[in-house]
Design a protein around this motif. Structure first.
Motif, PDB file in Angstrom:
ATOM      1  N   SER A 197      -7.579   3.959   5.518  1.00  0.00           N
ATOM      2  CA  SER A 197      -7.566   3.764   4.068  1.00  0.00           C
ATOM      3  C   SER A 197      -8.684   2.886   3.530  1.00  0.00           C
ATOM      4  CB  SER A 197      -6.219   3.208   3.618  1.00  0.00           C
ATOM      5  OG  SER A 197      -5.991   1.967   4.254  1.00  0.00           O
ATOM      6  N   SER A 198      -9.300   2.057   4.386  1.00  0.00           N
ATOM      7  CA  SER A 198     -10.356   1.172   3.881  1.00  0.00           C
ATOM      8  C   SER A 198     -11.685   1.911   3.722  1.00  0.00           C
ATOM      9  CB  SER A 198     -10.556  -0.025   4.814  1.00  0.00           C
ATOM     10  OG  SER A 198     -11.214   0.386   5.998  1.00  0.00           O
TER      11      SER A 198
ATOM     12  N   GLU B  35      -5.807   9.493  -0.604  1.00  0.00           N
ATOM     13  CA  GLU B  35      -5.695   9.109  -2.016  1.00  0.00           C
ATOM     14  C   GLU B  35      -6.456   7.803  -2.273  1.00  0.00           C
ATOM     15  OE1 GLU B  35      -1.441   9.058  -2.712  1.00  0.00           O
ATOM     16  OE2 GLU B  35      -1.324  11.218  -2.340  1.00  0.00           O
ATOM     17  N   SER B  36      -6.337   6.849  -1.345  1.00  0.00           N
ATOM     18  CA  SER B  36      -7.065   5.571  -1.475  1.00  0.00           C
ATOM     19  C   SER B  36      -8.568   5.807  -1.476  1.00  0.00           C
ATOM     20  CB  SER B  36      -6.730   4.628  -0.316  1.00  0.00           C
ATOM     21  OG  SER B  36      -5.384   4.285  -0.336  1.00  0.00           O
TER      22      SER B  36
ATOM     23  N   LYS C 227      -9.690   7.439  -4.761  1.00  0.00           N
ATOM     24  CA  LYS C 227      -9.673   6.471  -5.860  1.00  0.00           C
ATOM     25  C   LYS C 227     -10.940   5.610  -5.824  1.00  0.00           C
ATOM     26  CE  LYS C 227      -6.499   3.038  -7.764  1.00  0.00           C
ATOM     27  NZ  LYS C 227      -5.236   2.356  -7.529  1.00  0.00           N
ATOM     28  N   ARG C 228     -11.273   5.097  -4.634  1.00  0.00           N
ATOM     29  CA  ARG C 228     -12.457   4.248  -4.507  1.00  0.00           C
ATOM     30  C   ARG C 228     -13.742   5.058  -4.738  1.00  0.00           C
ATOM     31  NH1 ARG C 228     -14.240   0.618   0.716  1.00  0.00           N
ATOM     32  NH2 ARG C 228     -16.322   0.185  -0.076  1.00  0.00           N
TER      33      ARG C 228
ATOM     34  N   THR D  14     -12.734  14.295   0.766  1.00  0.00           N
ATOM     35  CA  THR D  14     -11.602  13.981   1.637  1.00  0.00           C
ATOM     36  C   THR D  14     -11.027  15.285   2.186  1.00  0.00           C
ATOM     37  OG1 THR D  14     -10.124  13.903  -0.280  1.00  0.00           O
ATOM     38  CG2 THR D  14     -10.985  11.794   0.523  1.00  0.00           C
TER      39      THR D  14
ATOM     40  N   THR E 107      -1.797   9.508   1.913  1.00  0.00           N
ATOM     41  CA  THR E 107      -1.941   8.252   1.163  1.00  0.00           C
ATOM     42  C   THR E 107      -3.308   7.621   1.439  1.00  0.00           C
ATOM     43  OG1 THR E 107      -0.800   7.095   2.951  1.00  0.00           O
ATOM     44  CG2 THR E 107       0.524   7.698   1.042  1.00  0.00           C
ATOM     45  N   VAL E 108      -3.779   7.762   2.678  1.00  0.00           N
ATOM     46  CA  VAL E 108      -5.104   7.262   3.060  1.00  0.00           C
ATOM     47  C   VAL E 108      -6.174   7.976   2.234  1.00  0.00           C
ATOM     48  CG1 VAL E 108      -6.818   7.421   4.933  1.00  0.00           C
ATOM     49  CG2 VAL E 108      -4.548   6.478   5.389  1.00  0.00           C
TER      50      VAL E 108
END
Length: 168
Positions: free
Chosen positions: A25-26, A54-55, A58-59, A70, A51-52
């Motif tokens: 996710s980072s 999605e993060s 977003k970034r 993604t 969820t990863v």
């Protein structure tokens, strides 16, 4: 772990297609790679956890980067990743293999997507006890990784220290 070292070893440059397989996710490697390949390059952020992704999405929007895509995938399944066979210049498998019991399958899927003459950079936890990382028994032993890679017809160009707790 030093991302710059990994990118130097991989020789990431403008216009390349790079995938971070099991990106997390980072996006520790996704975002610096996107800057290195530039607007004419492409970085695929691949993970099994939506969820990863999605993060990352977003970034990506926050930073205005349109060269990151993604991709949701189970790397253990051959052909499951929606990235064209033989299309990647560089595939990154960083702290990904230890999370699976199907490591050879993940390597096979990675090899499928990587072009002939392309590079796969695998970085894993050293098989030593350390204050960070998974239990020692879950770590990928270097010699077993080498054997699996060779069985798949890969050539090991270089081995390197990827920090105090990792090998590449």
């Amino acid at each position: 772990m030093d991302a710059n070292l990994i990118f130097r070893k991989a020789e990431v440059s403008e216009k390349m297609k790079v995938a971070d397989l099991g990106c997390g996710s980072s996006g520790h490697f996704v975002f610096p790679a996107a800057r290195l390949v530039g607007k004419n390059g492409k970085v695929y952020a691949v993970d099994i956890l939506k969820t990863v992704l999605e993060s990352i999405n977003k970034r990506t929007k926050q930073e205005g980067l349109d060269n990151i895509e993604t991709v949701w995938s189970d790397l253990e399944i051959f052909g499951a990743t929606k990235i064209e066979s033989g299309s990647l210049d560089i595939s990154l498998l960083i702290n990904t293999l230890y999370q699976s019991n199907k490591r050879a399958e993940i390597l096979r899927e990675t090899a499928r997507m990587t072009k002939k003459g392309g590079k796969i950079i695998a970085v894993e936890w050293k098989s030593i006890s350390s204050p960070l990382g998974p239990p020692v028994e879950e770590r990928v032993k270097e010699d077993l990784l080498e054997k699996a890679a060779q069985r798949l017809g890969m050539k090991i160009d270089e081995e390197f220290e990827a920090g105090p707790y990792h090998y590449g």
